[in-house]
Scaffold this motif. Structure first.
Motif, PDB file in Angstrom:
ATOM      1  N   PRO A   7       0.850  -1.199   0.000  1.00  0.00           N
ATOM      2  CA  PRO A   7       0.000   0.000   0.000  1.00  0.00           C
ATOM      3  C   PRO A   7       0.880   1.242   0.000  1.00  0.00           C
ATOM      4  O   PRO A   7       1.867   1.305   0.722  1.00  0.00           O
ATOM      5  N   SER A   8       0.475   2.190  -0.868  1.00  0.00           N
ATOM      6  CA  SER A   8       1.348   3.343  -1.040  1.00  0.00           C
ATOM      7  C   SER A   8       1.173   4.364   0.072  1.00  0.00           C
ATOM      8  O   SER A   8       2.139   5.003   0.475  1.00  0.00           O
ATOM      9  N   GLY A   9      -0.050   4.532   0.548  1.00  0.00           N
ATOM     10  CA  GLY A   9      -0.284   5.550   1.561  1.00  0.00           C
ATOM     11  C   GLY A   9       0.219   5.109   2.911  1.00  0.00           C
ATOM     12  O   GLY A   9       0.624   3.965   3.098  1.00  0.00           O
ATOM     13  N   PRO A  10       0.274   6.027   3.823  1.00  0.00           N
ATOM     14  CA  PRO A  10       0.647   5.644   5.184  1.00  0.00           C
ATOM     15  C   PRO A  10      -0.397   4.708   5.779  1.00  0.00           C
ATOM     16  O   PRO A  10      -1.585   4.868   5.489  1.00  0.00           O
ATOM     17  N   PRO A  11       0.050   3.723   6.542  1.00  0.00           N
ATOM     18  CA  PRO A  11      -0.915   2.777   7.090  1.00  0.00           C
ATOM     19  C   PRO A  11      -1.875   3.453   8.050  1.00  0.00           C
ATOM     20  O   PRO A  11      -1.473   4.338   8.808  1.00  0.00           O
ATOM     21  N   GLY A  12      -3.123   3.080   7.975  1.00  0.00           N
ATOM     22  CA  GLY A  12      -4.142   3.640   8.852  1.00  0.00           C
ATOM     23  C   GLY A  12      -3.953   3.135  10.258  1.00  0.00           C
ATOM     24  O   GLY A  12      -3.060   2.340  10.522  1.00  0.00           O
ATOM     25  N   GLY A  22      -1.006  -4.476  18.673  1.00  0.00           N
ATOM     26  CA  GLY A  22      -0.149  -5.653  18.494  1.00  0.00           C
ATOM     27  C   GLY A  22       0.253  -5.908  17.060  1.00  0.00           C
ATOM     28  O   GLY A  22       1.237  -6.570  16.796  1.00  0.00           O
ATOM     29  N   SER A  23      -0.499  -5.354  16.127  1.00  0.00           N
ATOM     30  CA  SER A  23      -0.351  -5.766  14.736  1.00  0.00           C
ATOM     31  C   SER A  23       1.041  -5.480  14.166  1.00  0.00           C
ATOM     32  O   SER A  23       1.632  -6.336  13.523  1.00  0.00           O
ATOM     33  N   ALA A  24       1.554  -4.286  14.435  1.00  0.00           N
ATOM     34  CA  ALA A  24       2.866  -3.930  13.880  1.00  0.00           C
ATOM     35  C   ALA A  24       3.928  -4.892  14.402  1.00  0.00           C
ATOM     36  O   ALA A  24       4.775  -5.375  13.653  1.00  0.00           O
ATOM     37  N   LEU A  25       3.842  -5.183  15.696  1.00  0.00           N
ATOM     38  CA  LEU A  25       4.797  -6.120  16.288  1.00  0.00           C
ATOM     39  C   LEU A  25       4.659  -7.502  15.667  1.00  0.00           C
ATOM     40  O   LEU A  25       5.646  -8.181  15.390  1.00  0.00           O
ATOM     41  N   VAL A  43       6.732 -11.765  12.283  1.00  0.00           N
ATOM     42  CA  VAL A  43       6.654 -12.705  11.166  1.00  0.00           C
ATOM     43  C   VAL A  43       7.806 -12.484  10.195  1.00  0.00           C
ATOM     44  O   VAL A  43       8.414 -13.413   9.691  1.00  0.00           O
ATOM     45  N   ARG A  44       8.126 -11.205   9.971  1.00  0.00           N
ATOM     46  CA  ARG A  44       9.170 -10.906   8.998  1.00  0.00           C
ATOM     47  C   ARG A  44      10.560 -11.228   9.526  1.00  0.00           C
ATOM     48  O   ARG A  44      11.405 -11.754   8.821  1.00  0.00           O
ATOM     49  N   LEU A  45      10.816 -10.813  10.764  1.00  0.00           N
ATOM     50  CA  LEU A  45      12.190 -10.863  11.268  1.00  0.00           C
ATOM     51  C   LEU A  45      12.565 -12.175  11.939  1.00  0.00           C
ATOM     52  O   LEU A  45      13.706 -12.602  11.874  1.00  0.00           O
TER      53      LEU A  45
END
Lengths: 433, 322
Positions: B16-21, B26-29, B34-36
């Protein structure tokens, strides 16, 4: 393939790390305890005979504990010591320096505590003049170490084997058999005619090193390197003369072909494989250790063919890296005092470098029970003051090892005498590069 | 930073191009987790490899480009050390010794391991004891092995010479000759590693489906025939593996020859059993010429690479291309 490649890389890297890391770490480990006691680590090689002295020092200095680390073989001790000194860690607070390594360290005296800063200047008369100067920098301002012992020479022989060969066993008469090395060879031939299951001498390596030290100190005053540090192995007549004598002994079939300080040399003592060993004073302790109790009274000590000389001998120094330099320097002064040298002599026959100790009745009258009650004090101390100094260059040890290798190859019938000589010279060049 | 024009062709849905809403806390963590996490989980090995593997290798190369004396100064000399190594007869002598001992130690070792594994694969009484028995040399201290073998092969009072004496053979000075010292050291190496390779072969043999053997037996194939046409081809990857591991081990041969010569880093009076690793060690810790020693160790690395590759290619060819 990738898997094995990775294994390979990590294995190799681990090996390299090990090798590099070995230089950085060592086992120094000395410091002040919680109750204020200072632990001094002392590094020595072979036999110094200090066990008794350490106990005495600890008793008279309640704040000092001594940790003694000894390495049997000089060839193993020297590189370890060099690594410690170069890396600036790992060395003990007091380290023994053999005379062969001294000139190398004198080139970088600042790696060691200047003992003149610790009141050593007043001790000068406590040592033979040349012994004192050996550890002193050219300008006379830096003293790296204080002398412990010198390596006065004699010839040890087995009385039972001599009797078997019909040779005299009395040490005076045995000494009379060989005023010169030629006479020694003649005696060896008489021995070889009678006795077939043992040889006359242990091997070329110990013999060569002894003859070289003797001939060189009587002539040029240096061996493989001249005092300017230049390799002169090919030009120094003493190097060649000692070589020729050794080769002649070997070519007459008199040598058991054993390399000194190797396990097979040790079992040679146990099995009585040879009848004579050239023995600098410090060698007596080595012989006793190798030959063991069952050979007690069988060995005796006679004068060496060819006259006075000194092979080996050591110093005690305090590396700059020590955290207890003052305490360590005090211990060095104690261990190198005339009284201590006498104790070490009586323990291990390490011949004192102090003139006062050499004159002391406790030394002169000392007889060694193991060596058939030989008056070793008289034999070694008598000629000690006539010994002339010998200069050994910075790469003395590796060059000497190449000469030993060439003599061994000759003894193993792998090289002719000429080829061995050329090889020794060529390899010496490589080491001095 | 300007965005290149062709970026536009990428499907936009992926990012998504725009800044996340606004999202639940907890979601960002969770996303980060999952990624790291996978990278974190595998990182210890790579970090260790970086510190203890890659860095020392690079540093060794750096040292190899210098005239690096332990007690002296360090001076950049470029490839001079490598030039000296390549023209150094003592180095090539060490290479010859290493290769020689590698061949006369490894070839019989792997062959014998194969025979041993084949024997252990059969039904017999006390099979477990026998299988564990072949591992016994592995758990023996290498120094102890070397000391015992050193005495077995000693000139004057050695067991081997004593036995040879029964057959009228003169006392042999094992350490003095090139071939005799190689043989003695190879015996040491083989005694230690044959069992290890045999167990690897055994494990591989047991994964070969038994019905192949049964079918062959029904068709009348003999035991030897079954070994040559079933066991051996099925073992090929394992043989390649053991050959490469042995190559690496053989090229790095160090402790056995060193202790055989009673700690003599030069490997005998004529350097008749000095290996490349010993030569590297001699330069680093006897001559204190670190630059030169590093160049030797890099040459050794290259040799192992080439050796393993040749081994791999050869075994592949021998096994037939499939």
């Amino acid at each position: 393939m990738r898997r094995s490649h990775r294994r390979l890389a990590s294995r190799l890297a681990a090996a390299v790390t090990l090798a590099l890391g070995a230089a950085a770490c060592g086992g120094g480990g000395s410091g002040a305890g919680p109750d204020g006691t200072v632990t001094l680590t002392v590094d020595t090689f072979s036999t110094f005979g200090y066990e008794e002295l350490f106990k005495r020092y600890e008793a008279s200095h309640p704040g000092v504990r001594i940790k003694h680390r000894n390495v049997v073989q000089l060839d193993e001790y020297l590189p370890r010591l060099e690594q410690w000194i170069a890396a600036g860690s790992g060395a003990g607070d007091v380290v023994a320096l053999e005379e062969g390594i001294l000139s190398k360290f004198l080139a970088k005296p600042d790696r060691f505590v200047n003992l003149l800063d610790h009141g050593a200047a007043s001790l000068k008369d406590g040592f033979l003049d040349w012994k004192w100067k050996q550890a002193l920098s050219q300008d006379g301002r830096y003293l790296v170490g204080l002398g412990t012992d010198i390596g006065g020479l004699a010839m040890c022989y087995r009385t039972d084997l001599f009797a078997k060969a019909g040779l005299p066993t009395d040490r005076e008469k045995v000494g009379g058999l060989w005023p010169t090395w030629d006479a020694y060879i003649a005696t060896g031939r008489r021995y070889a005619d009678k006795v077939k299951d043992s040889r006359f001498v242990d091997g070329s390596v110990n013999l060569y090193n002894t003859i070289l030290a003797q001939q060189a100190s009587q002539t040029a005053g240096h061996t493989f390197f001249d005092p300017s540090g230049r390799l002169v192995a090919g030009a120094n007549p003493a190097v060649r003369g000692a070589w020729d004598t050794t080769v002649r002994i070997q070519q007459n079939g008199l040598s058991a072909g054993l390399k000194s300080f190797e396990p097979s040399w040790g079992s040679g003592f146990k099995k009585a494989s040879f009848a004579t060993v050239a023995c600098p004073s410090w060698m007596l302790g080595v012989i006793k250790e190798n030959a063991g109790a069952e050979a007690s009274g069988k060995w005796d000590v006679a004068p060496i063919p060819g006259g006075a000389g000194s092979r080996g001998g050591s110093f005690l120094a305090v590396p700059r890296q020590s955290r207890h330099a003052a305490e360590a320097a005090a211990l060095v002064r104690f261990l190198t005092s005339a009284e201590s040298q006498i104790v070490a002599f009586r323990a291990r026959n390490n011949l004192p470098s102090s003139p006062r100790a050499l004159d002391d009745p406790a030394v002169l009258s000392f007889r060694n029970g193991y060596f058939n009650d030989a008056p070793v004090g008289e034999i070694y101390a008598k000629g000690a003051k006539a010994i002339r100094p010998l200069y050994l260059g910075p790469d003395n040890n590796p060059v000497q090892q190449r000469f030993e290798d060439a003599l061994l190859a000759l003894e193993q019938s792998r090289l002719s005498p000429d080829a061995a000589w050329r090889k020794a010279l060529a390899d010496a060049e490589r080491e001095a590069r | 930073m300007s965005v290149p024009a062709d970026v536009r062709v990428r499907p936009r849905t992926a990012r998504p191009s725009g800044p996340p809403g606004p999202r639940p806390r907890g979601s960002a963590l969770t996303r980060l987790d999952v990624r790291l996490s996978p990278y974190l989980f595998v990182s210890p090995y790579f970090l260790l490899f970086l510190v203890f593997g890659l860095f020392p290798m690079g540093y060794t190369l750096w040292v190899a480009l210098h005239d690096w004396e332990l007690l002296g100064d360090q001076r950049f000399v470029g490839l001079e050390n490598f030039r000296l190594v390549l023209t150094d007869p003592q180095f090539w002598n060490a290479v010859l010794n290493t290769l020689g001992m590698f061949v006369i130690a490894t070839v019989p070792q792997l062959l014998f391991a194969l025979v041993l594994a084949n024997a252990l694969d059969r039904r017999m009484r006390g099979r477990l004891v026998a299988r564990l028995g072949v591992l016994a040399p592995m758990v023996t201290s290498i120094a102890a092995v070397a000391i015992v073998f050193g005495q077995l092969f000693s000139r004057d009072f050695g067991f081997v010479n004593w036995v040879l004496g029964w057959f009228g053979v003169d006392r042999l000075d094992w350490a003095a000759g090139r071939w005799s010292s190689w043989l003695a050291i190879s015996a040491m190496v083989d005694w230690r590693w044959t069992g290890y390779n045999a167990l690897i072969y055994l494990a591989a043999m047991q994964s070969i489906p038994r019905d192949l053997y049964e079918a062959a037996a029904i068709d009348g194939a003999s035991r030897a025939r079954r070994f040559w046409t079933i066991t051996l081809p099925m073992l090929r990857p394992t043989i390649v593996f053991t050959a490469i591991v042995s190559t690496i081990g053989g090229f790095q041969l160090f402790t056995e020859p060193l202790l055989f010569g009673n700690g003599d880093m030069a490997g005998g009076s004529l350097r008749q059993f000095q290996t490349v690793t010993m030569y590297m060690f001699e330069n680093a810790f006897r001559r204190f010429d670190y630059g030169y020693a590093s160049a030797v160790s890099w040459m050794l690395f290259m040799l192992i690479l080439v050796g393993s590759l040749l081994n791999f290619l050869w075994l592949r060819r021998v096994g037939g291309t499939r």
